[in-house]
Motif scaffolding. Structure first.
Motif, PDB file in Angstrom:
ATOM      1  N   TYR D  10       0.839  -1.199   0.000  1.00 33.22           N
ATOM      2  CA  TYR D  10       0.000   0.000   0.000  1.00 33.22           C
ATOM      3  C   TYR D  10       0.875   1.250   0.000  1.00 33.22           C
ATOM      4  N   ASN D  11       1.825   1.245   0.916  1.00 32.07           N
ATOM      5  CA  ASN D  11       2.704   2.415   0.999  1.00 32.07           C
ATOM      6  C   ASN D  11       3.614   2.546  -0.212  1.00 32.07           C
ATOM      7  N   LEU D  12       4.074   1.394  -0.675  1.00 34.36           N
ATOM      8  CA  LEU D  12       4.931   1.379  -1.857  1.00 34.36           C
ATOM      9  C   LEU D  12       4.244   2.070  -3.027  1.00 34.36           C
ATOM     10  N   ILE D  13       3.004   1.687  -3.240  1.00 39.02           N
ATOM     11  CA  ILE D  13       2.248   2.253  -4.356  1.00 39.02           C
ATOM     12  C   ILE D  13       1.954   3.733  -4.110  1.00 39.02           C
ATOM     13  N   LEU D  14       1.611   4.046  -2.884  1.00 41.13           N
ATOM     14  CA  LEU D  14       1.287   5.434  -2.569  1.00 41.13           C
ATOM     15  C   LEU D  14       2.497   6.348  -2.797  1.00 41.13           C
ATOM     16  N   GLU D  15       3.658   5.883  -2.362  1.00 45.13           N
ATOM     17  CA  GLU D  15       4.874   6.679  -2.576  1.00 45.13           C
ATOM     18  C   GLU D  15       5.161   6.846  -4.061  1.00 45.13           C
ATOM     19  N   SER D  29      -0.644  11.745 -15.305  1.00 46.27           N
ATOM     20  CA  SER D  29      -0.006  10.510 -14.826  1.00 46.27           C
ATOM     21  C   SER D  29      -0.911   9.332 -15.143  1.00 46.27           C
ATOM     22  N   THR D  30      -0.313   8.207 -15.447  1.00 51.35           N
ATOM     23  CA  THR D  30      -1.125   7.031 -15.747  1.00 51.35           C
ATOM     24  C   THR D  30      -0.881   5.940 -14.703  1.00 51.35           C
ATOM     25  N   ILE D  31      -1.864   5.080 -14.590  1.00 53.23           N
ATOM     26  CA  ILE D  31      -1.746   3.950 -13.681  1.00 53.23           C
ATOM     27  C   ILE D  31      -0.503   3.129 -14.027  1.00 53.23           C
ATOM     28  N   SER D  32      -0.246   3.004 -15.301  1.00 47.70           N
ATOM     29  CA  SER D  32       0.924   2.236 -15.734  1.00 47.70           C
ATOM     30  C   SER D  32       2.222   2.849 -15.219  1.00 47.70           C
ATOM     31  N   GLN D  33       2.302   4.148 -15.287  1.00 52.74           N
ATOM     32  CA  GLN D  33       3.509   4.817 -14.783  1.00 52.74           C
ATOM     33  C   GLN D  33       3.694   4.551 -13.296  1.00 52.74           C
ATOM     34  N   ILE D  34       2.600   4.652 -12.560  1.00 53.95           N
ATOM     35  CA  ILE D  34       2.668   4.424 -11.121  1.00 53.95           C
ATOM     36  C   ILE D  34       3.073   2.977 -10.836  1.00 53.95           C
ATOM     37  N   ALA D  35       2.456   2.060 -11.575  1.00 53.49           N
ATOM     38  CA  ALA D  35       2.761   0.642 -11.382  1.00 53.49           C
ATOM     39  C   ALA D  35       4.243   0.374 -11.655  1.00 53.49           C
ATOM     40  N   LYS D  36       4.721   0.963 -12.727  1.00 49.58           N
ATOM     41  CA  LYS D  36       6.124   0.780 -13.093  1.00 49.58           C
ATOM     42  C   LYS D  36       7.033   1.337 -12.007  1.00 49.58           C
ATOM     43  N   GLU D  37       6.708   2.527 -11.555  1.00 45.37           N
ATOM     44  CA  GLU D  37       7.497   3.180 -10.511  1.00 45.37           C
ATOM     45  C   GLU D  37       7.488   2.351  -9.224  1.00 45.37           C
ATOM     46  N   ALA D  38       6.342   1.725  -8.957  1.00 43.69           N
ATOM     47  CA  ALA D  38       6.222   0.923  -7.733  1.00 43.69           C
ATOM     48  C   ALA D  38       6.773  -0.488  -7.919  1.00 43.69           C
ATOM     49  N   ASP D  42       0.049  -3.367 -13.208  1.00 44.61           N
ATOM     50  CA  ASP D  42      -1.051  -2.397 -13.214  1.00 44.61           C
ATOM     51  C   ASP D  42      -2.211  -2.888 -12.344  1.00 44.61           C
ATOM     52  N   GLY D  43      -2.588  -4.121 -12.557  1.00 50.30           N
ATOM     53  CA  GLY D  43      -3.737  -4.664 -11.850  1.00 50.30           C
ATOM     54  C   GLY D  43      -3.573  -4.677 -10.340  1.00 50.30           C
ATOM     55  N   THR D  44      -2.346  -4.821  -9.913  1.00 51.07           N
ATOM     56  CA  THR D  44      -2.084  -4.888  -8.468  1.00 51.07           C
ATOM     57  C   THR D  44      -2.554  -3.623  -7.742  1.00 51.07           C
ATOM     58  N   ILE D  45      -2.439  -2.524  -8.432  1.00 51.90           N
ATOM     59  CA  ILE D  45      -2.848  -1.265  -7.818  1.00 51.90           C
ATOM     60  C   ILE D  45      -4.302  -1.311  -7.379  1.00 51.90           C
ATOM     61  N   TYR D  48      -5.284  -2.513  -3.928  1.00 51.47           N
ATOM     62  CA  TYR D  48      -5.062  -1.639  -2.774  1.00 51.47           C
ATOM     63  C   TYR D  48      -5.825  -0.323  -2.858  1.00 51.47           C
ATOM     64  N   PHE D  49      -6.223   0.029  -4.071  1.00 50.00           N
ATOM     65  CA  PHE D  49      -6.960   1.284  -4.263  1.00 50.00           C
ATOM     66  C   PHE D  49      -8.124   1.043  -5.203  1.00 50.00           C
ATOM     67  N   LYS D  50      -9.205   1.701  -4.910  1.00 48.49           N
ATOM     68  CA  LYS D  50     -10.406   1.477  -5.717  1.00 48.49           C
ATOM     69  C   LYS D  50     -10.282   2.047  -7.124  1.00 48.49           C
ATOM     70  N   SER D  51      -9.575   3.137  -7.222  1.00 49.45           N
ATOM     71  CA  SER D  51      -9.482   3.816  -8.510  1.00 49.45           C
ATOM     72  C   SER D  51      -8.302   4.782  -8.472  1.00 49.45           C
ATOM     73  N   LYS D  52      -8.059   5.390  -9.583  1.00 50.78           N
ATOM     74  CA  LYS D  52      -6.991   6.385  -9.641  1.00 50.78           C
ATOM     75  C   LYS D  52      -7.307   7.526  -8.669  1.00 50.78           C
ATOM     76  N   ASP D  53      -8.543   7.957  -8.696  1.00 50.85           N
ATOM     77  CA  ASP D  53      -8.960   9.006  -7.759  1.00 50.85           C
ATOM     78  C   ASP D  53      -8.720   8.589  -6.311  1.00 50.85           C
ATOM     79  N   ASP D  54      -8.968   7.313  -6.075  1.00 58.70           N
ATOM     80  CA  ASP D  54      -8.829   6.827  -4.701  1.00 58.70           C
ATOM     81  C   ASP D  54      -7.368   6.900  -4.222  1.00 58.70           C
ATOM     82  N   ILE D  55      -6.466   6.813  -5.129  1.00 60.96           N
ATOM     83  CA  ILE D  55      -5.051   6.962  -4.730  1.00 60.96           C
ATOM     84  C   ILE D  55      -4.839   8.374  -4.194  1.00 60.96           C
TER      85      ILE D  55
END
Lengths: 203, 203, 203, 203
Positions: D10-15, D29-38, D42-45, D48-55
């Motif tokens: 959760y924290n990993l993705i949030l950071e 920003s895209t979910i893919s970018q965040i997933a890659k950074e974390a 993509d699906g794993t996000i 832990y989060f309901k949606s991009k907004d939820d992040i």
DNA sequence: CATGAATGAGGTTTCATTCAT
DNA sequence: GATGAATGAAACCTCATTCAT
């Protein structure tokens, strides 16, 4: 005079269109570009052409056809079949060299563009007919072999000329195209084989 | 297996695209049509291709090229230059007959499509190179005349073949294309002239 | 008149865009919404703006800037530095109160939107410059302390005004913003400290 | 341990998200970018989060809030109101300086992002409450003037701090932010006016 | 006849989200 | 839990064509 004016603007737009099409291809050209090139308003184009497609149709119907029509003249000037062929090839290269935009558009778009398949077929058919007459005459007079598959021969000649022009077009039209008249006709008549194996290469 | 799957969908989409392009031309085809034909969602196409243009680029880079690559094989199977040429022409006609959609797209779009001018030039260049080698060999071995303008001869051969295929394509691919192998090669080697005027047609 | 018309539609679309942006934010607004709000077709927008981004860029370049440009006028009307500051603050609050959509968009989007970072920086810089002049004048005339970290003071003033507007915006613009002019200026000048500890709070 | 793992991811993705949002803004920003950074799929996000907004919502609910929560601690360490304010400002600058990505996202996106308007308001409200308590205490103890429009004073302080951080963020975070603690508090307490006109500037 | 502003259908492309593995 | 290929809705933008002036 009105008729004259109309004609003038018709041709003005058609020339502009050919120039734009040559530069960008039909689908990447816009009516606005053509209008700008012709120095008229976008809407004016629709006073002379029904649609963008119709401009292309007119290019094939009138502009290109008018060029091809002149081919027959020089064919009739020659006496024997080989000279007729030579005149045809020379005139073809001359006309395309003289109007490179036309050459580019004709070569790049002819195979793409079908509108009832009429215009281009007409031109090609006319060309095929002239070639057919020349070959038959050549056969009658003994200048050409009698064992020819005529419809194939026509394609063989057209294709070779077309490819020579195509190469010239893609090279930017930098060299003299007409120079190729005699070498081409030589190839048509004699082929590339040496005398030695003239008679044993067809099974 | 993943690799296989990926490859499968890549090819699936490419084949679908070629079919759609063959039917409507590149610019009149839509991504939706291709997706539908391939049985995938529109977005899926962008997992395998960067853009619509990229589909065409891949067509030339991979699909077409792979066909042309096989030409060299049969050329090497023959011993003398004329047989090499015959094998090349036959294989060319065979391959294009075997994949008519490819033939249509290649013939209709190749002159239109430039993306850094790489792909198509590559293919053409490869073809020109093979022809060049064949002709030089023919000259060395005495099967072909030594007074040839080689770069012209290459165009002459390519153009004729191309036009024969083009006619077949526009006729709907209804007749057997490979039949034309020998007549074509005969024309290349012997031309259309009778023996009588073999040596006096170039001024 | 043509110029007028053009200007009218440019402004019409810009106002509509600001309204839509104010309601939904830039990224959640669509060209269609803007077009509908402006009463024009989607495509019409592209006759006046290059892209969606360009609408925002124009908002900052022209609309917002024009408002900020008027700030200098009232500053010059006052004689001493404190009155200049008061006039600036009052005019600022007046203008933003008069055009709430502009206020909303400016406050919500300015930090997001960068296009070469030009427009917004320009506006802010202009504001900083005016403040700088006022403070220097205040120091010369003895109305303001000489031991000020000027670039910090500028931020301190801008930030406070900005936050007051921001609160008003988020409250729905329901109360009178201009009322805060004097209390704000009082805080800027006197701070919140009582006289007692005027001289011993900085170590 | 699962809980631990979950928390870790959760924290990993949030950071990762905060980093990506800081660099490109939320909407670019895209979910893919965040997933890659974390370093996750993509699906794993979405586990832990309901949606991009939820992040983003979680960023405000947890990450930012946790920072702000720590503000109260240092406020309580000080005895008098001015020192409490000084501690608050210092801690604020310290925390934002320590996590520049957080600072960037908070500053750039807070005004954009509304999801039921809950999270951000909560944080701001908490901040306003602390300020309110400090000011009231200051008034009781005589360190601060009694004629203050308290809700305005709160905005005045928040806005100034916010703008100082904003400037630092846009300058690339290159200088030491905490240095501004004392100068800022000095401005809050004493304002910019010289003693001379302390008592006659409010009409 | 001529204009060119306006239209709006239709295309390409992106990307948050899902779900079979 | 984790994956990432697949989805398809929805957005931006272009441009052939129209029509009031």
């Amino acid at each position: 005079m009105e008729q004259k004016n109309k004609n003038n603007k018709y041709n003005l737009i058609l020339e502009a269109a050919v120039k734009v099409f040559a530069a960008n291809g039909f689908y990447n050209s816009t009516i606005s570009q053509i209008a700008k090139e012709a120095g008229v308003a976008d809407g004016t184009i629709y006073l002379y052409f029904k649609s963008k497609d119709d401009i292309m149709a007119n290019f094939f119907s009138y502009k290109t056809k008018q060029v091809f029509d002149r081919f027959r003249e020089v064919v009739e000037l020659a006496d024997d079949a080989v000279e007729k062929l030579r005149n045809l090839v020379r005139r073809h290269l001359e006309e395309f060299q003289a109007d490179r935009n036309m050459a580019v558009v004709f070569h790049n778009e002819a195979r793409q563009f079908h509108q009832g398949d009429v215009q281009i077929s007409d031109i090609t058919q006319m060309y095929l007919d002239i070639l057919g007459e020349i070959i038959e005459k050549g056969q009658e007079e003994g200048q050409m072999r009698r064992d020819l598959y005529i419809s194939l021969v026509k394609r063989y000649i057209i294709g070779a000329i077309d490819e020579v022009i195509n190469t010239w077009v893609h090279a930017g039209g930098k060299y003299d195209l007409v120079t190729f008249t005699d070498p081409l006709v030589d190839l048509f008549i004699n082929g590339i084989g040496s005398n030695i194996n003239q008679n044993n290469n067809v099974r």
